[in-house]
Design an enzyme around this catalytic site. Structure first.
Site, PDB file in Angstrom:
ATOM      1  CE1 TYR A 138      -3.775  -2.027  -0.575  1.00  0.00           C
ATOM      2  CE2 TYR A 138      -3.003  -3.057   1.671  1.00  0.00           C
ATOM      3  CZ  TYR A 138      -3.668  -3.203   0.689  1.00  0.00           C
ATOM      4  OH  TYR A 138      -4.629  -4.322   0.415  1.00  0.00           O
ATOM      5  CG  PHE A 160     -10.903  -1.183   9.164  1.00  0.00           C
ATOM      6  CD1 PHE A 160     -10.853  -0.839   7.496  1.00  0.00           C
ATOM      7  CD2 PHE A 160     -10.384  -0.456  10.303  1.00  0.00           C
ATOM      8  CE1 PHE A 160     -10.352   0.109   7.648  1.00  0.00           C
ATOM      9  CE2 PHE A 160      -9.384   0.357   9.844  1.00  0.00           C
ATOM     10  CZ  PHE A 160      -9.603   1.101   8.645  1.00  0.00           C
TER      11      PHE A 160
END
Length: 413
Positions: free
Chosen positions: A122, A413
């Site tokens: 990322y 999450f």
């Protein structure tokens, strides 16, 4: 490849592709489909399709992230990112990420957030690791607690409750915590149902009902909650070797934290406590008579942040000292780059585009790592991940940006 938002009738195929990417059984049951629909809320679901079959998945949803000082900023939370093993290295994640981040910026989100399964993915999309989590394992016989002392001290009390009561008390307590905890994120109401077994996204996996306990102050106010499970292990000599595993512990006062950890370490037959995901500067080790009884078993990056609006992000947080800094922010995606003057005081800050010469040049991912106060600009400079345009600028940045309390995100999450 057809990269786009999915339709409702494509959700089972999307879930099958997601299960495949996360190495779960690919079968999608009616129960799992109903559970997923119950947790979508305002989610945005994207997929990549090859000849009508979903081969990559991506989901984002609205979130609030607490900045330093307690201000919540709107965030684009990203999750459920997979690419099927048959379609790797074809640019699908880049296309999905680009579409979502562009839409998030257009909506007015200040940052994007995620928790990264793999570290190397990322950063190239502008995300930087902004918080860290630590897990401890506590050796109870070594910890040094006197079992004759009552739990808790100072007039408070701990009560065991059921999952329904946990769901009632939890949201308000969590809101109190996230208003003061940099790095904390909002929780949707379905979070409490997912984490108490009411909604099960993976019904094929066994569910163990946790024990739930609440700490109330002497005045009766709820100040802490804990959920934990326990195994059942004994030696051949009939000696207990049971472990209590914390599923989540929230506290808004030091007294609540002390009482709940003391409680967990005082349960009969429990000889080891696994702390679950904690802040790296949690009080836990030093709440024990012998802090060496708690050893670190995991320490790793946790919440990753990507800037979408540099001005609003830097103005949202607070600063303990006064100073000005010119930042040359490099963003290869063209979403948040530019040169900005940060003029900060303890009473507030302004951030404006400027033509003045830069003090620091850094990638948008490195700025995100600095924003919540945990990373050091001087350290990033030593690593070659930012460049000082003026001598001493990195230390000046640390004086402005670093915080005495480390940021923490309790959620995955």
């Amino acid at each position: 490849m057809d990269v786009r938002p999915i339709t409702d009738h494509e959700l089972p195929d999307w879930m099958r592709a997601q299960n495949t990417g996360f190495l779960r059984p690919p079968t999608v049951t009616d129960e799992a489909l109903a559970a997923r629909r119950a947790t979508l809320g305002a989610s945005r679901l994207y997929g990549a399709f090859d000849a009508g079959t979903c081969v990559a998945t991506f989901r984002s949803f609205p979130q609030e992230l607490t900045a330093v000082g307690g201000t919540p900023v709107p965030a684009d939370a990203i999750t459920n990112v997979t690419v099927s093993p048959t379609h790797r290295r074809r640019g699908l994640l880049t296309r999905l990420m680009s579409d979502d981040l562009t839409a998030a910026k257009d909506r007015g989100d200040v940052v994007a957030t995620l928790t990264a399964a793999e570290y190397r993915i990322y950063g190239r999309h502008g995300f930087g690791p902004a918080t860290t989590m630590t897990e401890w394992t506590i050796d109870i016989p070594r910890a040094g607690f006197d079992p004759r002392h009552p739990v808790p001290l100072a007039g408070g009390r701990i009560d065991l409750i059921d999952g329904e009561e946990f769901r009632k008390l939890g949201p308000e307590l969590h809101e109190r915590l996230r208003r003061t905890q940099p790095g904390a994120v909002s929780r949707h109401e379905y979070w409490w149902e997912m984490n108490t077994g009411v909604i099960r996204l993976h019904p094929e996996e066994s569910w163990t009902e946790p024990f739930y306990a609440v700490y109330r102050s002497a005045g009766g106010e709820v100040e802490g909650l804990v959920a934990y499970t326990a195994d059942h292990k004994w030696t051949d000599a009939k000696q207990p070797l049971n472990t209590a595993s914390v599923q989540g512990l929230l506290s808004v006062t030091p007294a609540a934290a002390r009482a709940l950890w003391h409680y967990l370490c005082s349960i009969d037959w429990i000889t080891r406590v696994e702390s679950g995901w904690r802040s790296p500067d949690d009080l836990l080790p030093f709440l024990l008579p012998d802090p060496r009884a708690a050893r670190i078993t995991t320490q790793a990056d946790w919440l990753w942040v990507r800037f979408l609006d540099v001005v609003r992000a830097l103005e949202a947080r607070t600063y303990d000292t006064e100073g000005a800094l010119v930042l040359e922010v490099v963003d290869r995606a063209g979403l948040a780059g530019g040169r900005f003057l940060l003029d900060a005081t303890p009473d507030g800050a302004s951030c404006t585009p400027t033509a003045r010469g830069a003090d620091l040049t850094l990638d948008v991912a490195e700025l995100a790592s600095l924003w919540l106060g945990d990373q050091s600009a001087a350290r990033l400079a030593a690593l070659g991940r930012l460049r000082e345009e003026r001598a001493g600028a990195a230390r000046k940045a640390d004086a402005l940006l670093r915080t005495s309390e480390r940021p923490w995100c309790p959620d995955l999450f």
